[in-house]
Design an enzyme around this catalytic site. Sequence first.
Site, short mmCIF file in Angstrom:
data_model
loop_
_atom_site.label_atom_id
_atom_site.label_comp_id
_atom_site.label_asym_id
_atom_site.label_seq_id
_atom_site.Cartn_x
_atom_site.Cartn_y
_atom_site.Cartn_z
N GLN A 153 70.88 6.77 67.84
CA GLN A 153 71.40 7.89 68.37
C GLN A 153 72.12 7.24 69.98
OE1 GLN A 153 69.62 11.81 67.70
NE2 GLN A 153 67.80 10.43 67.21
N ASN A 154 70.94 5.78 69.93
CA ASN A 154 71.85 5.28 71.10
C ASN A 154 72.48 4.51 72.37
OD1 ASN A 154 68.67 6.16 71.41
ND2 ASN A 154 68.00 4.39 71.68
N HIS B 281 76.80 7.85 68.25
CA HIS B 281 76.86 7.99 69.37
C HIS B 281 77.34 7.63 70.32
CE1 HIS B 281 73.55 11.83 68.72
NE2 HIS B 281 74.29 11.98 68.01
N CYS C 111 91.49 4.48 75.21
CA CYS C 111 92.16 4.35 76.44
C CYS C 111 92.62 6.51 75.33
CB CYS C 111 93.65 3.97 76.36
SG CYS C 111 94.83 4.43 77.00
N CYS D 198 97.12 5.46 74.43
CA CYS D 198 96.66 4.66 73.53
C CYS D 198 95.76 4.58 71.92
CB CYS D 198 97.59 3.21 73.57
SG CYS D 198 96.35 2.32 74.66
N CYS E 202 98.17 0.21 79.11
CA CYS E 202 99.12 0.70 79.42
C CYS E 202 99.65 1.75 80.44
CB CYS E 202 99.02 1.31 77.76
SG CYS E 202 97.88 3.01 77.56
N GLY F 205 61.21 7.14 67.88
CA GLY F 205 61.32 7.54 69.62
C GLY F 205 62.50 8.72 69.28
N THR F 206 62.25 9.68 68.89
CA THR F 206 63.03 10.54 68.23
C THR F 206 62.33 12.35 68.33
OG1 THR F 206 65.23 11.41 67.64
CG2 THR F 206 64.01 10.08 66.25
#
Length: 230
Positions: free
Chosen positions: A93-94, A111, A119, A122, A141, A178-179
């Site tokens: 998720q990092n 994520h 952009c 484009c 562009c 770690g979540t």
Amino acid sequence: MAMLATSSKIAVLTGAGVSAESGIPTFRSNGGYWRQYRFEDLATPEGFARDPKFVWTWYEERRRAIAAARPNAGHEALAEMERRVPAFTLITQNVDGLHDLAGSKNVIKLHGDIWTVRCLKCGKERVERAELNDLPPSCACGGMLRPGVVWFGEELPEGAIERAAAAVRAADVLIVAGTSALVYPAAGLIRLAAVTIEINPEETAFSGDVTYSIRGTSAEILPELLQGIK
């Protein structure tokens, strides 16, 4: 842990806690990213449309802070685990890119990536690691660039959650490190696993549902788990 030694297919789901020991604050900690600002202003398409320069200034500060960070022992253990396990998938998720920097190859970024810019005109994406001083930055562009991360209310990268779900279902073991598992659809992956090992300093909402729950940081526990994989 004995089961890891005999596992040929391992999936890992990581969250912000894995990078916390590299000096990158989590979003919900006391020193986290949402302490001073509202996520509606910084991490939604509507917030970006209202004030793209403000949003880009904040993201560029994050980019520069992350550029000074280095992978910790947890990142490095996962990269080595991938080299030892025949079928290994890292789902994160990092957005900081520290897994890549540590050497992980088969990474599904749910994520997005803070080093990617896209952009609005484009649609082209590119990796941009140089400091961005003229904000908001522009594409060749002439269109405005936005950070290549997933904001609240946006869809995940095409096919990412499907590939992640397939990897978790196929795995002998899922390691969740770690979540807090509060953000969906990433948190929903945990229920798909046959065997789950949770690594977190604190109890989480799903601690009672996993096979094993280990208290400690990723930088402490992941190298220990790696020792059982030859």
